[in-house]
Motif scaffolding. Structure first.
Motif, PDB file in Angstrom:
ATOM      1  N   TYR A 652       4.312 -20.425-110.455  1.00  0.00           N
ATOM      2  CA  TYR A 652       4.607 -19.111-110.210  1.00  0.00           C
ATOM      3  C   TYR A 652       4.691 -18.268-111.252  1.00  0.00           C
ATOM      4  O   TYR A 652       5.305 -18.210-112.220  1.00  0.00           O
ATOM      5  N   VAL A 653       3.533 -17.350-111.065  1.00  0.00           N
ATOM      6  CA  VAL A 653       3.272 -16.218-112.491  1.00  0.00           C
ATOM      7  C   VAL A 653       3.637 -14.948-111.980  1.00  0.00           C
ATOM      8  O   VAL A 653       3.056 -14.297-110.973  1.00  0.00           O
ATOM      9  N   GLN A 654       4.297 -14.369-112.662  1.00  0.00           N
ATOM     10  CA  GLN A 654       4.951 -12.942-112.173  1.00  0.00           C
ATOM     11  C   GLN A 654       4.327 -12.184-113.276  1.00  0.00           C
ATOM     12  O   GLN A 654       4.552 -12.129-114.371  1.00  0.00           O
ATOM     13  N   GLY A 655       3.610 -11.071-112.904  1.00  0.00           N
ATOM     14  CA  GLY A 655       2.980  -9.861-113.845  1.00  0.00           C
ATOM     15  C   GLY A 655       2.327 -10.458-115.073  1.00  0.00           C
ATOM     16  O   GLY A 655       2.922  -9.825-116.122  1.00  0.00           O
ATOM     17  N   ALA A 674      -6.931 -26.907-111.255  1.00  0.00           N
ATOM     18  CA  ALA A 674      -6.488 -28.212-110.881  1.00  0.00           C
ATOM     19  C   ALA A 674      -5.094 -28.170-110.430  1.00  0.00           C
ATOM     20  O   ALA A 674      -4.504 -29.100-109.685  1.00  0.00           O
ATOM     21  N   MET A 675      -4.302 -26.834-110.321  1.00  0.00           N
ATOM     22  CA  MET A 675      -3.275 -26.831-109.578  1.00  0.00           C
ATOM     23  C   MET A 675      -3.414 -26.822-107.832  1.00  0.00           C
ATOM     24  O   MET A 675      -4.268 -26.365-107.327  1.00  0.00           O
ATOM     25  N   GLU A 676      -2.191 -27.311-107.135  1.00  0.00           N
ATOM     26  CA  GLU A 676      -2.231 -27.077-105.901  1.00  0.00           C
ATOM     27  C   GLU A 676      -1.492 -25.907-105.163  1.00  0.00           C
ATOM     28  O   GLU A 676      -1.756 -25.576-104.048  1.00  0.00           O
ATOM     29  N   CYS A 677      -0.913 -25.230-106.025  1.00  0.00           N
ATOM     30  CA  CYS A 677      -0.335 -24.008-105.749  1.00  0.00           C
ATOM     31  C   CYS A 677       0.134 -23.191-106.784  1.00  0.00           C
ATOM     32  O   CYS A 677       0.667 -23.296-107.522  1.00  0.00           O
ATOM     33  N   VAL A 678      -0.970 -22.028-106.709  1.00  0.00           N
ATOM     34  CA  VAL A 678      -0.773 -21.038-107.698  1.00  0.00           C
ATOM     35  C   VAL A 678      -0.277 -19.718-106.948  1.00  0.00           C
ATOM     36  O   VAL A 678      -1.014 -19.124-106.071  1.00  0.00           O
ATOM     37  N   ILE A 679       1.166 -19.333-107.507  1.00  0.00           N
ATOM     38  CA  ILE A 679       1.652 -18.076-106.711  1.00  0.00           C
ATOM     39  C   ILE A 679       1.487 -17.009-107.666  1.00  0.00           C
ATOM     40  O   ILE A 679       2.019 -16.991-108.809  1.00  0.00           O
ATOM     41  N   VAL A 680       0.495 -15.983-107.268  1.00  0.00           N
ATOM     42  CA  VAL A 680       0.421 -14.664-108.392  1.00  0.00           C
ATOM     43  C   VAL A 680       1.279 -13.555-107.505  1.00  0.00           C
ATOM     44  O   VAL A 680       1.109 -13.239-106.495  1.00  0.00           O
ATOM     45  N   GLU A 687      -7.345 -11.242-112.759  1.00  0.00           N
ATOM     46  CA  GLU A 687      -8.288 -12.368-112.783  1.00  0.00           C
ATOM     47  C   GLU A 687      -7.574 -13.828-112.406  1.00  0.00           C
ATOM     48  O   GLU A 687      -8.317 -14.640-111.690  1.00  0.00           O
ATOM     49  N   THR A 688      -6.267 -13.909-112.944  1.00  0.00           N
ATOM     50  CA  THR A 688      -5.497 -15.085-112.383  1.00  0.00           C
ATOM     51  C   THR A 688      -5.338 -15.411-111.197  1.00  0.00           C
ATOM     52  O   THR A 688      -5.773 -16.690-110.378  1.00  0.00           O
ATOM     53  N   ALA A 689      -5.648 -14.455-110.296  1.00  0.00           N
ATOM     54  CA  ALA A 689      -5.560 -14.499-108.784  1.00  0.00           C
ATOM     55  C   ALA A 689      -6.696 -15.122-108.284  1.00  0.00           C
ATOM     56  O   ALA A 689      -6.539 -15.635-107.088  1.00  0.00           O
ATOM     57  N   ARG A 952     -11.938 -12.577-104.370  1.00  0.00           N
ATOM     58  CA  ARG A 952     -11.200 -11.389-103.980  1.00  0.00           C
ATOM     59  C   ARG A 952     -11.484 -10.943-102.456  1.00  0.00           C
ATOM     60  O   ARG A 952     -10.724 -10.106-102.103  1.00  0.00           O
ATOM     61  N   ARG A 953     -12.174 -11.998-101.854  1.00  0.00           N
ATOM     62  CA  ARG A 953     -12.376 -11.650-100.398  1.00  0.00           C
ATOM     63  C   ARG A 953     -11.087 -11.627 -99.476  1.00  0.00           C
ATOM     64  O   ARG A 953     -10.311 -12.408 -99.714  1.00  0.00           O
TER      65      ARG A 953
END
Lengths: 958, 72
Positions: A652-655, A674-680, A687-689, A952-953
């Motif tokens: 979970y990445v905040q800001g 490689a991760m299964e759940c990235v929360i931006v 870019e991370t998104a 980004r679509r």
């Protein structure tokens, strides 16, 4: 809506406050006591009597040109101007009499005879001191017939040669010479407050005009840095924010804190309804004292940029387009994935990155999410990649990681070392305050591979510039200590009193070794021995010595060692524990200090207490009702490594935009992929998104309550200026995510989170919103021992007791130049853009900087056949990218430099995975590279741009 | 993490503490690893040493014996 100005008086007192012995005088029959040196004008204002004025304002020294503030003083002939007349004991002043009224009216009549009377359609209508003064002096008619003037476009059917058209070249403010009364407030603000000297008065008498630089310059092409000080100082509509011209004068204001750099300037956000009209620096702000820079003052348009994402989005895999969903669905999706990952891969397979852009309260909740809900310590923050060595180095030497001073301290400094920092670009308001002190005579030593602006600019010149080779900081600092110790310049009385003498003895023996002499290290560092000796002598003998440093110190393999070397140098010269001295890390982000304080690091709980300590864990275990993991968690680079190894699966990445900001982009991308759940959780699809599965829309600093802590440990209020466009403040989103995972948090306002921080963290024990509001701001530690906070640290003793000298052996980085990569790349930032640029790139600041350029010395450029503006390929062992070259002698031969504000540049494709030995802070500042001519962007950049566009679509709504 | 990177990081830590006066270098490297290396990093280090530990500073190998055992 409460107006947060009311408790504090914003009256313009006319001239600056002074300090001195009390002087009592009588003004209009009222007795008033003020410090010696105070002007009669200010004394009158203290007594509640406003003397009419135009050229005077309390941010500037008195000038005495407008003659509107004349008064009568018993026993003195004539009518002295109250702004330039200092008070004396027993003085009897009359501010109002037939005589002065007549003079003032006459003065106003002359001003108005050369001023367009278009008040009703003027952008400054209602916010114009000329208008106010015309009223105050009772101006009722103007006897002078329209003759030669500066405001009519045409006169008698001819072009008026004195008329100068509006200059609208600056994106944020306009200059309309026809409204100028030549009070010189703008020129003086540019000199005294900002220190740029871009403005001048051209011509004499009736021909006097304000001019930005040379004859053919406009505001944009001049030296103007768009800080806004001149606009702020202008008493008329001559220099006016374009936003006010467009939207009208604001009707309400809220005091809040800027969300750009670590200076933490206080601003008044001025609005109509919920429409922000302008941001004006707040003069009672203790960090900025009424000054601002182009970012905080003007670059806030990103808050309403069309790229902002306002609805939550999810997708099963990153090759799919985004799907807009409800908050419930997004949070449910995220929670289910995270729980699934932990069931399958264990509790340490998840982590968080807290944001140094968000509030203390939001950061506290994000690390709490890791510790109390994920039940691990996998929390880190962007300080990892900037000031983590400060935390380690100062913690080891002084006992706490914080900077020792407040910014006001610079006013008492005699010798300043600026090392690996570029304050005029990266911490501009502090840069201006520093330049002011330098103009008053303080000496400056710059230790930096680049010739930064402070080395030589208007009325400022460094006494010594030590242009070291990137990567040799420790050798230079140790050589300075060598000179001080061997020449008998150490402050032994201070050391005996305040430091561990045995450790000092070992340290002194170490630095005295001839191999650390400037002569012995010259070949290595590139710094001429004599220059280094001279600088060391200046620092040791020049009075109050202060050291300011930035990421040029920390972002190295030996970043922590250099920080310890700096602390050694301060102790060695007795420069700790009083105003004007100290060790001052210049923090990058607005709340990087706060995010560290709040326990964002994986090894420590809030308040810098290691998770291994059972007593500290117990405090939080009791408060949170969970068991805290006693093992340190993963740092950001370790998370990415573990992700590539397959043991870390959800983040979970905040800001924060780690893909653009962190080194070795390919490795970051591989980790994220490689991760299964990235929360931006962010304002924009950063870019991370591109690698995220869940996007939670964030709120700007204008849309929430909370606190930021700046580089001087100052806790400032952030206030909800308008309601969040995305519906929720960031702390509410984190709470909702935690609750979706079963946490049952029930905060209804950030003040409750601060109460929890105060209850669990001794250095914050006395902090409440009420106290901050009452005092304007509070510097931690704030507790029973320091109920109103602590402006200066280590006054009588160090936090750890005795200060500790630590041996600082230079170790060459393994990042070495060679035949393949013969140049050293170092990176930094510039004034108009901010870090990854997510905000500033979405403002008009792009007119100053719309692409990253590679600075290269003419010698290196010529060898490679590179001309100014050419595309060049920049290659290292990690990767390659392309950008355009700027040929300049600001960099030494063998060194190249670029910024990393634009994602197209991908500067971090080139940086490597080497890092600080103690903290894993990446070695951004040293990369061995080659530069060669190129036709344009590399295949990687083009491929990346395609991938980013695809990622980004957003699926069209059904 | 790649073995090369781990060896590089561990050796950097050893290099610093070797430069410090006194004879506690191994204990201090061990304490640093216990304080800042997450359990799976310490586990990887121990496994690597058990395999052959090639390239590691002898001080790291000594410190690894003294650092906290990684909890699971």
């Amino acid at each position: 809506m409460k107006d947060f100005i009311i408790p504090w008086n914003d009256t313009d007192m006319g001239t600056p406050a002074k300090t001195g012995a009390p002087v009592t005088l009588t003004i209009d029959g009222f007795e008033v006591t003020v410090p010696e040196g105070t002007s009669v004008m200010r004394a009158a204002s203290e007594a509640g009597i406003q003397v009419p004025k135009l050229c005077a304002t309390d941010s500037l020294e008195a000038f005495g040109s407008c003659r509107l503030c004349v008064v009568e003083i018993e026993g003195r002939r004539g009518t002295p101007s109250s702004c330039t007349t200092p008070v004396t004991e027993g003085m009897v002043v009359r501010t109002q009499s037939k005589k002065v009224q007549k003079i003032r009216r006459g003065v106003m009549e002359l001003y108005i005879s050369d001023h367009p009377l278009d008040c009703l359609t003027c952008a400054a209508n209602g916010d114009c001191e000329l208008q106010d003064m015309a009223g105050a002096v009772g101006l009722r008619d103007v006897r002078y017939a329209a003759g030669e003037n500066h405001f009519e476009v045409r006169q008698n059917g001819e072009e008026n040669p004195r008329y100068i058209a509006k200059d609208t070249s600056n994106p944020y403010f306009a200059y309309d010479p026809s409204k100028c009364i030549v009070c010189s407030r703008c020129v003086r603000a540019c000199e005294e407050v900002q220190g740029t000297f871009a403005l001048t008065i051209e011509g004499r008498g009736f021909d006097s005009r304000v001019s930005p630089g040379a004859a053919d310059d406009d505001f944009l092409t001049s030296d103007c840095v768009s800080c806004g000080a001149c606009v702020q100082a202008c008493p008329t509509g001559t220099l006016q924010e374009k936003s006010v011209i467009e939207l009208g004068t604001p009707s309400r204001s809220v005091v809040t804190t800027c969300a750009y750099c670590g200076v933490g300037c206080s601003f008044k956000a001025e609005l109509n309804g919920d429409e922000l009209v302008r941001m004006v620096p707040w003069k009672h702000g203790k960090a900025n004292r009424g000054h601002s820079c182009v970012k905080g003052r003007f670059a806030w348009g990103y808050a309403h940029h069309q790229d902002r994402i306002l609805n939550p989005m999810i997708r099963d895999s990153i090759d799919q387009p985004w799907r807009e969903v409800s908050w419930d669905e997004a949070l449910g999706f995220a929670a289910a994935r995270l729980k699934g990952i932990q069931e399958k891969h264990g509790r340490r397979s998840l982590g968080v990155i807290t944001s140094s852009r968000c509030t203390n309260e939001e950061t506290f909740l994000v690390q709490k999410l890791a510790r109390a809900v994920f039940l691990n310590n996998n929390t880190d923050t962007c300080a990892r990649v900037c000031h983590s060595p400060t935390g380690y180095g100062l913690g080891q030497t002084f006992g706490t990681s914080a900077g020792t001073q407040d910014f006001d301290s610079v006013e008492h400094t005699d010798v300043v070392i600026v090392m690996g920092a570029n304050p005029t670009d990266a911490h501009p308001v502090f840069g201006s305050r520093l330049k002011k002190r330098l103009r008053e005579g303080a000496k400056l030593i710059v230790i930096d591979p680049r010739r930064i602006d402070l080395v030589k600019s208007s009325h400022v010149e460094a006494a010594h510039h030590l242009p070291l080779k990137p990567g040799t900081n420790v050798a230079v600092i140790t050589a300075m200590a060598h000179v001080i110790v061997t020449e008998g310049l150490a402050d032994e009385a201070f050391i005996r009193d305040r430091c561990d003498w045995n450790e000092y003895a070992e340290y002194a023996e170490f630095v005295a070794d001839p191999r650390h002499s400037p002569e012995a290290t010259e070949a290595l560092t590139g710094v001429p021995a004599e220059a280094l000796r001279a600088a060391a002598r200046t620092f040791a003998t020049g009075g109050n010595g202060a050291i300011y440093y930035g990421l040029g110190v920390t972002e190295h393999s030996q970043g922590s060692t250099t920080v310890m070397g700096i602390a050694n140098l301060a102790m060695l010269t007795g420069n700790i524990g009083r105003p004007g001295v100290g060790v001052n890390p210049l923090r990058g982000q607005n709340n990087v200090q706060g995010s560290c304080d709040m326990g964002s690091f994986p090894h420590e709980l809030p308040g810098y207490r290691h998770v291994k300590n059972a007593d500290v864990r117990e405090v939080f275990e009791r408060a949170w009702g969970v068991e805290i993991d006693p093992e340190p968690g993963l740092r950001i680079p370790n998370m990415l490594d573990a992700a590539v190894d397959g043991t870390f699966k959800g983040l979970y990445v905040q800001g924060e935009d780690i893909l653009q900001s962190d080194p070795d982009t390919r490795h970051v991308a591989a980790g994220l992929a490689a991760m299964e759940c990235v929360i931006v959780h962010d304002l924009f699809l950063n870019e991370t998104a591109n690698y995220a599965h869940v996007f939670l829309p964030g709120s700007t600093f204008l849309e929430k309550d909370g606190t930021f802590t700046n580089a001087e440990r100052r806790i400032n209020m952030v206030r909800e200026v308008m309601k969040p466009l995305n519906g929720y403040a960031d702390w509410e989103v984190t709470q909702a995510l935690a609750n979706a995972m079963g946490a049952n948090w029930t905060y209804s306002h950030p003040r409750e989170i601060m109460a929890e921080i105060a209850a669990t963290t001794p250095s914050f024990a006395g902090v409440t919103y009420d106290l901050i509001t009452e005092k304007g701001s509070v510097q931690w530690p704030c507790n029973e021992a320091h109920p109103e906070g602590t402006p200066l640290m280590h006054v009588d003793e160090f936090m750890r007791g005795k200060g500790r000298f630590i041996v600082t052996e230079y170790v060459a980085t393994d990042e070495k130049t060679g035949p393949r990569f013969p140049l050293l790349l170092t990176t930094g930032r510039i004034l108009s853009q901010y870090n990854v640029g997510a905000q500033t790139r979405r403002t008009d600041n792009n007119v100053w900087h719309d692409e990253d350029m590679l600075e290269i010395h003419p010698h290196d450029a010529e060898q490679r056949g590179v001309k100014d503006g050419d595309w060049v390929k920049l290659a290292s062992r990690s990767g390659e990218t392309a950008l355009r070259a700027r040929i300049t002698e600001r960099v030494s031969p063998g060194v190249v430099y670029t910024t990393f504000h634009h994602p197209d540049t991908q500067a971090n494709v080139v940086t490597t995975d080497y890092s600080d030995w103690a903290t894993n802070c990446p070695e951004y500042k040293v990369t061995a590279v080659q530069v060669m001519p190129s036709n344009g962007p590399t295949d990687w950049q083009e491929h990346y741009n395609e991938l980013a566009a695809r990622s980004r679509r957003i699926e069209a709504a059904e | 993490m790649s073995p090369d990177k781990m060896v590089h990081m561990a050796n950097q830590i050893a290099t610093f503490f070797k430069s410090q006066p006194g004879d506690e270098a191994a204990d201090r490297v061990a304490a640093h690893l216990s304080d800042f290396w997450e359990p799976r990093m310490r586990r990887q280090l121990l496994d690597f040493i058990a395999a052959d530990g090639a390239g590691l500073d002898p001080l790291v190998i000594e410190a690894a014996k003294r650092m906290n055992a990684p909890a699971d």
